[in-house]
Scaffold this active site. Structure first.
Site, PDB file in Angstrom:
ATOM      1  N   LEU A 137       0.847  -1.199   0.000  1.00  0.00           N
ATOM      2  CA  LEU A 137       0.000   0.000   0.000  1.00  0.00           C
ATOM      3  C   LEU A 137       0.884   1.252   0.000  1.00  0.00           C
ATOM      4  N   SER A 144       1.184   8.022   5.301  1.00  0.00           N
ATOM      5  CA  SER A 144      -0.045   8.261   6.064  1.00  0.00           C
ATOM      6  C   SER A 144      -1.232   8.559   5.151  1.00  0.00           C
ATOM      7  N   ASN A 249      -7.780  -2.704   9.397  1.00  0.00           N
ATOM      8  CA  ASN A 249      -8.521  -2.935  10.660  1.00  0.00           C
ATOM      9  C   ASN A 249      -8.149  -4.287  11.263  1.00  0.00           C
ATOM     10  N   ALA A 251      -5.390  -6.009  10.803  1.00  0.00           N
ATOM     11  CA  ALA A 251      -3.998  -6.036  11.265  1.00  0.00           C
ATOM     12  C   ALA A 251      -3.816  -5.174  12.514  1.00  0.00           C
ATOM     13  N   GLY A 350      22.581  -0.359  33.156  1.00  0.00           N
ATOM     14  CA  GLY A 350      23.454  -0.648  32.016  1.00  0.00           C
ATOM     15  C   GLY A 350      23.070  -1.947  31.330  1.00  0.00           C
ATOM     16  N   GLU A 373       1.027   0.778  10.180  1.00  0.00           N
ATOM     17  CA  GLU A 373      -0.420   0.539  10.365  1.00  0.00           C
ATOM     18  C   GLU A 373      -1.131   1.789  10.877  1.00  0.00           C
TER      19      GLU A 373
HETATM   20  P1  TGC Z   1     -11.329   8.664   4.080  1.00  0.00           P
HETATM   21  O1  TGC Z   1     -12.084   9.543   3.148  1.00  0.00           O
HETATM   22  O2  TGC Z   1     -11.365   8.974   5.545  1.00  0.00           O
HETATM   23  O3  TGC Z   1     -11.828   7.153   3.917  1.00  0.00           O
HETATM   24  C1  TGC Z   1     -12.067   6.569   2.642  1.00  0.00           C
HETATM   25  C2  TGC Z   1     -13.208   5.572   2.811  1.00  0.00           C
HETATM   26  O4  TGC Z   1     -12.820   4.540   3.712  1.00  0.00           O
HETATM   27  C3  TGC Z   1     -13.648   4.545   4.889  1.00  0.00           C
HETATM   28  N1  TGC Z   1     -12.756   4.258   6.023  1.00  0.00           N
HETATM   29  C4  TGC Z   1     -12.622   3.036   6.505  1.00  0.00           C
HETATM   30  N2  TGC Z   1     -13.248   1.882   6.209  1.00  0.00           N
HETATM   31  C5  TGC Z   1     -12.879   0.783   6.868  1.00  0.00           C
HETATM   32  N3  TGC Z   1     -11.921   0.810   7.832  1.00  0.00           N
HETATM   33  C6  TGC Z   1     -11.258   1.945   8.157  1.00  0.00           C
HETATM   34  N4  TGC Z   1     -10.318   1.924   9.087  1.00  0.00           N
HETATM   35  C7  TGC Z   1     -11.603   3.125   7.483  1.00  0.00           C
HETATM   36  N5  TGC Z   1     -11.184   4.406   7.542  1.00  0.00           N
HETATM   37  C8  TGC Z   1     -11.897   5.101   6.643  1.00  0.00           C
HETATM   38  C9  TGC Z   1     -14.285   5.919   4.907  1.00  0.00           C
HETATM   39  O5  TGC Z   1     -15.519   5.901   5.592  1.00  0.00           O
HETATM   40  C10 TGC Z   1     -14.456   6.201   3.435  1.00  0.00           C
HETATM   41  O6  TGC Z   1     -15.545   5.424   2.994  1.00  0.00           O
HETATM   42  P2  TGC Z   1     -16.479   5.922   1.771  1.00  0.00           P
HETATM   43  O7  TGC Z   1     -17.553   4.889   1.691  1.00  0.00           O
HETATM   44  O8  TGC Z   1     -16.961   7.292   2.179  1.00  0.00           O
HETATM   45  O9  TGC Z   1     -15.588   5.965   0.576  1.00  0.00           O
HETATM   46  O10 TGC Z   1      -9.847   8.529   3.533  1.00  0.00           O
HETATM   47  P3  TGC Z   1      -8.603   9.500   3.676  1.00  0.00           P
HETATM   48  O11 TGC Z   1      -7.904   9.491   2.360  1.00  0.00           O
HETATM   49  O12 TGC Z   1      -9.035  10.835   4.241  1.00  0.00           O
HETATM   50  O13 TGC Z   1      -7.629   8.722   4.713  1.00  0.00           O
HETATM   51  C11 TGC Z   1      -8.015   8.403   5.950  1.00  0.00           C
HETATM   52  C12 TGC Z   1      -6.829   7.863   6.804  1.00  0.00           C
HETATM   53  C13 TGC Z   1      -5.784   8.925   6.993  1.00  0.00           C
HETATM   54  C14 TGC Z   1      -7.411   7.528   8.146  1.00  0.00           C
HETATM   55  C15 TGC Z   1      -6.207   6.630   6.150  1.00  0.00           C
HETATM   56  O14 TGC Z   1      -5.683   6.906   4.951  1.00  0.00           O
HETATM   57  C16 TGC Z   1      -5.203   5.956   7.029  1.00  0.00           C
HETATM   58  O15 TGC Z   1      -5.558   5.113   7.838  1.00  0.00           O
HETATM   59  N6  TGC Z   1      -3.840   6.250   6.897  1.00  0.00           N
HETATM   60  C17 TGC Z   1      -2.808   5.476   7.538  1.00  0.00           C
HETATM   61  C18 TGC Z   1      -2.138   4.577   6.515  1.00  0.00           C
HETATM   62  C19 TGC Z   1      -1.747   3.229   7.062  1.00  0.00           C
HETATM   63  O16 TGC Z   1      -2.189   2.822   8.119  1.00  0.00           O
HETATM   64  N7  TGC Z   1      -0.958   2.490   6.302  1.00  0.00           N
HETATM   65  C20 TGC Z   1      -0.573   1.162   6.695  1.00  0.00           C
HETATM   66  C21 TGC Z   1       0.150   0.442   5.585  1.00  0.00           C
HETATM   67  S1  TGC Z   1       0.295  -1.306   5.861  1.00  0.00           S
HETATM   68  C22 TGC Z   1       1.388  -1.489   7.103  1.00  0.00           C
HETATM   69  O17 TGC Z   1       1.826  -0.564   7.722  1.00  0.00           O
HETATM   70  C23 TGC Z   1       1.761  -2.901   7.434  1.00  0.00           C
HETATM   71  S2  TGC Z   1       2.917  -2.997   8.712  1.00  0.00           S
HETATM   72  C24 TGC Z   1       3.234  -4.643   8.828  1.00  0.00           C
HETATM   73  C25 TGC Z   1       2.504  -5.274  10.009  1.00  0.00           C
HETATM   74  O18 TGC Z   1       1.279  -5.117  10.125  1.00  0.00           O
HETATM   75  O19 TGC Z   1       3.118  -5.951  10.831  1.00  0.00           O
HETATM   76  P1  FAD Z   2       4.619   9.962   6.979  1.00  0.00           P
HETATM   77  O1  FAD Z   2       3.240   9.727   6.514  1.00  0.00           O
HETATM   78  O2  FAD Z   2       5.514  10.787   6.122  1.00  0.00           O
HETATM   79  O3  FAD Z   2       4.536  10.630   8.437  1.00  0.00           O
HETATM   80  C1  FAD Z   2       5.660  11.281   9.036  1.00  0.00           C
HETATM   81  C2  FAD Z   2       5.177  12.013  10.295  1.00  0.00           C
HETATM   82  O4  FAD Z   2       4.201  12.994   9.939  1.00  0.00           O
HETATM   83  C3  FAD Z   2       4.494  11.089  11.302  1.00  0.00           C
HETATM   84  O5  FAD Z   2       4.807  11.506  12.611  1.00  0.00           O
HETATM   85  C4  FAD Z   2       3.001  11.324  11.047  1.00  0.00           C
HETATM   86  O6  FAD Z   2       2.191  11.055  12.201  1.00  0.00           O
HETATM   87  C5  FAD Z   2       3.011  12.807  10.688  1.00  0.00           C
HETATM   88  N1  FAD Z   2       1.852  13.183   9.877  1.00  0.00           N
HETATM   89  C6  FAD Z   2       1.555  12.812   8.608  1.00  0.00           C
HETATM   90  N2  FAD Z   2       0.394  13.355   8.221  1.00  0.00           N
HETATM   91  C7  FAD Z   2      -0.068  14.078   9.267  1.00  0.00           C
HETATM   92  C8  FAD Z   2      -1.230  14.870   9.507  1.00  0.00           C
HETATM   93  N3  FAD Z   2      -2.174  15.029   8.577  1.00  0.00           N
HETATM   94  N4  FAD Z   2      -1.367  15.464  10.712  1.00  0.00           N
HETATM   95  C9  FAD Z   2      -0.433  15.311  11.671  1.00  0.00           C
HETATM   96  N5  FAD Z   2       0.678  14.568  11.521  1.00  0.00           N
HETATM   97  C10 FAD Z   2       0.856  13.978  10.323  1.00  0.00           C
HETATM   98  N6  FAD Z   2       3.372  -0.416   4.476  1.00  0.00           N
HETATM   99  C11 FAD Z   2       2.755  -1.297   3.658  1.00  0.00           C
HETATM  100  O7  FAD Z   2       1.982  -0.933   2.774  1.00  0.00           O
HETATM  101  N7  FAD Z   2       2.982  -2.647   3.801  1.00  0.00           N
HETATM  102  C12 FAD Z   2       3.816  -3.151   4.754  1.00  0.00           C
HETATM  103  O8  FAD Z   2       3.976  -4.371   4.852  1.00  0.00           O
HETATM  104  C13 FAD Z   2       4.501  -2.227   5.609  1.00  0.00           C
HETATM  105  N8  FAD Z   2       5.393  -2.687   6.522  1.00  0.00           N
HETATM  106  C14 FAD Z   2       6.158  -1.791   7.222  1.00  0.00           C
HETATM  107  C15 FAD Z   2       7.213  -2.243   8.011  1.00  0.00           C
HETATM  108  C16 FAD Z   2       8.030  -1.332   8.675  1.00  0.00           C
HETATM  109  C17 FAD Z   2       9.193  -1.827   9.481  1.00  0.00           C
HETATM  110  C18 FAD Z   2       7.760   0.066   8.590  1.00  0.00           C
HETATM  111  C19 FAD Z   2       8.607   1.060   9.332  1.00  0.00           C
HETATM  112  C20 FAD Z   2       6.711   0.519   7.822  1.00  0.00           C
HETATM  113  C21 FAD Z   2       5.910  -0.385   7.100  1.00  0.00           C
HETATM  114  N9  FAD Z   2       4.899   0.052   6.243  1.00  0.00           N
HETATM  115  C22 FAD Z   2       4.235  -0.831   5.437  1.00  0.00           C
HETATM  116  C23 FAD Z   2       4.704   1.493   6.028  1.00  0.00           C
HETATM  117  C24 FAD Z   2       3.954   2.212   7.155  1.00  0.00           C
HETATM  118  O9  FAD Z   2       2.609   1.901   7.139  1.00  0.00           O
HETATM  119  C25 FAD Z   2       4.230   3.707   7.003  1.00  0.00           C
HETATM  120  O10 FAD Z   2       5.574   3.931   7.390  1.00  0.00           O
HETATM  121  C26 FAD Z   2       3.283   4.543   7.836  1.00  0.00           C
HETATM  122  O11 FAD Z   2       1.972   4.465   7.345  1.00  0.00           O
HETATM  123  C27 FAD Z   2       3.720   6.017   7.920  1.00  0.00           C
HETATM  124  O12 FAD Z   2       4.032   6.517   6.668  1.00  0.00           O
HETATM  125  P2  FAD Z   2       5.422   7.294   6.406  1.00  0.00           P
HETATM  126  O13 FAD Z   2       6.515   6.461   6.940  1.00  0.00           O
HETATM  127  O14 FAD Z   2       5.452   7.689   4.982  1.00  0.00           O
HETATM  128  O15 FAD Z   2       5.337   8.576   7.333  1.00  0.00           O
END
Ligand code: TGC
Ligand code: FAD
Length: 393
Positions: A137, A144, A249, A251, A350, A373
């Site tokens: 993703l 973010s 959600n 994860a 330490g 996440e």
């Molecule tokens: P926004 O307009 O708020 O939402 C778009 C549509 O999605 C709905 N929605 C959700 N639905 C299900 N579950 C959720 N948690 C949802 N959050 C929002 C929302 O109602 C809307 O629906 P519809 O029907 O109106 O289209 O979207 P936005 O572009 O403003 O973004 C919202 C935001 C910032 C909360 C979202 O983009 C976000 O969660 N950002 C964080 C990104 C993130 O978590 N990335 C993770 C990547 S994967 C990873 O890190 C794996 S780590 C490896 C491991 O797990 O160990």
């Molecule tokens: P940024 O989005 O650039 O954020 C940097 C800082 O700015 C943060 O403090 C953030 O809170 C802040 N910030 C950003 N926007 C705002 C705002 N609107 N208001 C206030 N503060 C804000 N992703 C995948 O898709 N798949 C994976 O398997 C996966 N695995 C991962 C494994 C590791 C070890 C790590 C470190 C990351 C992984 N990720 C994965 C990515 C991870 O989900 C992102 O790192 C995370 O979502 C944050 O994005 P970023 O690092 O680009 O930080």
């Protein structure tokens, strides 16, 4: 290998809130971690090596897709699943990450959005640990805010052609299949999920080196250059950013439990250490008020965190959980675990910085868990929007 044997953390008879199956699953996972992961994890961490040899034994215990039904999955309840994640992360956040990605971020989207053929092809093999998945993703410029992603898919006859870059992808270079989220040009750039076999020409995964966190987990950047996949590889039920967020959600829920495991490991280590370590008049440091206050903080926050995830898990089982509930649990519990790691490191003095003890490793791992996440602050904004009705992103 840690010098202390884990004794469990249960200050208010939390176990009495679990049913027999839940306690049994937790016990099995705890034994597995003690016998198989604890003895090797510090060496894996030093070497920056994912313990791949544990994939098959974890599959045999039903850890992959554990809360999915059918297709060879264990069909556990959400609390049982959470307890497995807790024990895995008590061992190491990187190993829990592997299981989170395999289960919540790859098997779940195939289960929720996949065709029957996709489910039959991938889910049983992934449950058996024969196939490994990753979830793409995040991009170099969109973490973010994934809605800005640049990765594109375009239909061409009976194929889709994908182009783009993904960054920070757990298990990227060891995966057989990648769930790639891309904007489909033919549908006005709507976000769709695609199953991309990683041996397709044009697909490349390069590992991130020099990590001080999650060293026992593989993290990669992915590059897709004119990668052709058959049209049937699109996840037909996916559509819009909502689809990957639904996977998150699953994860994030597992992470909320997992973080408690890391916190328990730090607390238990600090408690046992404080009873043995003597300073000033041959007194154990556990007898000093300031040390006790830190230990009390830890056990209080662990206890609150346990009650929080149990309620969220029960809501999830009842089909009543909202994503804001999960954000609250992920945000609170990861923060709590990181604070526990810092306080435990302090109590060990330490010795806290050495890998004879698991504390510093957990602390470094949790820095990633706080960011991935959805960062701590992004979850604050999700909860903030929910209670005020105002978006502050
Ligand atoms: P926004 O307009 O708020 O939402 C778009 C549509 O999605 C709905 N929605 C959700 N639905 C299900 N579950 C959720 N948690 C949802 N959050 C929002 C929302 O109602 C809307 O629906 P519809 O029907 O109106 O289209 O979207 P936005 O572009 O403003 O973004 C919202 C935001 C910032 C909360 C979202 O983009 C976000 O969660 N950002 C964080 C990104 C993130 O978590 N990335 C993770 C990547 S994967 C990873 O890190 C794996 S780590 C490896 C491991 O797990 O160990
Ligand atoms: P940024 O989005 O650039 O954020 C940097 C800082 O700015 C943060 O403090 C953030 O809170 C802040 N910030 C950003 N926007 C705002 C705002 N609107 N208001 C206030 N503060 C804000 N992703 C995948 O898709 N798949 C994976 O398997 C996966 N695995 C991962 C494994 C590791 C070890 C790590 C470190 C990351 C992984 N990720 C994965 C990515 C991870 O989900 C992102 O790192 C995370 O979502 C944050 O994005 P970023 O690092 O680009 O930080």
């Amino acid at each position: 290998m840690s010098v202390f044997k884990f004794k469990g953390v249960d200050f208010i008879e939390f176990d009495s809130l679990l049913n027999e199956d839940e306690r049994l699953v937790r016990g099995t996972a705890r034994r597995f971690i003690e016998e198989n992961l604890v003895p090797i994890i510090e060496q894996c961490n030093r070497e920056g090596r994912f313990p791949r040899e544990l994939v098959k034994p974890m599959a045999d215990l039903g850890f992959f897709g554990a809360n999915l039904k059918g297709y060879g999955c264990a069909g556990m309840g959400n609390v049982e699943y959470g307890l497995v994640m807790q024990e895995l992360e008590r061992g190491d956040s990187g190993v829990r990450s592997f299981v989170s990605v395999q289960s919540a971020l790859v098997m779940y989207p195939i289960y929720a959005f996949g065709s029957d053929a996709q489910k039959e092809k991938w889910l049983p093999a992934m449950a058996r640990g024969e196939k490994i998945g990753c979830f793409g993703l995040t991009e170099p410029d969109f973490g973010s805010n994934p809605s800005g992603m640049r990765t594109r898919a375009k239909k061409s006859g009976n194929e889709y052609i994908l182009n783009g870059e993904k960054m920070w992808i757990t298990s990227g270079s060891i995966a057989d299949v990648a769930v790639i989220w891309a904007k489909l040009e033919d549908e006005d750039n709507r976000i769709r999920g695609f199953l991309v076999e990683t041996n397709r020409p044009g697909f490349k995964a390069d590992d991130v080196h020099g990590k001080w966190s999650l060293r026992a987990s593989v993290t990669s950047g992915l590059s897709l250059q004119d990668v052709c996949i058959p049209a049937e590889n699109i996840l037909p039920g996916s559509g819009g950013l909502k689809s990957p967020l639904m996977c998150l959600n699953q994860a994030r829920y597992g992470i909320a439990w997992g973080a408690i495991g890391a916190a328990m490991s730090c607390y238990d280590t600090a408690l046992q250490y404080s009873k043995l370590r003597k300073q000033f008049r041959e007194q154990p440091i556990a007898s000093h008020q300031l040390v006790q206050e830190k230990l009390v903080w830890m056990v209080s926050e662990i206890t609150k965190a346990q009650l929080l995830v149990l309620q969220v898990g029960r809501l999830k089982d009842a089909g009543k959980v909202q994503h804001q509930h999960i954000s609250l649990a992920k945000r609170n519990n990861v923060w709590m675990a990181l604070e526990c790691a810092r306080k435990a490191r302090d109590i060990l003095g330490g010795n806290g910085i050495a890998d004879d003890y698991p504390v510093m490793r957990h602390m470094m791992n949790l820095e990633s868990v706080k960011t991935y996440e959805g960062t701590h602050d992004i979850h604050a904004l999700i909860i903030g929007e929910s209670i005020t009705g105002e978006s502050a992103f």
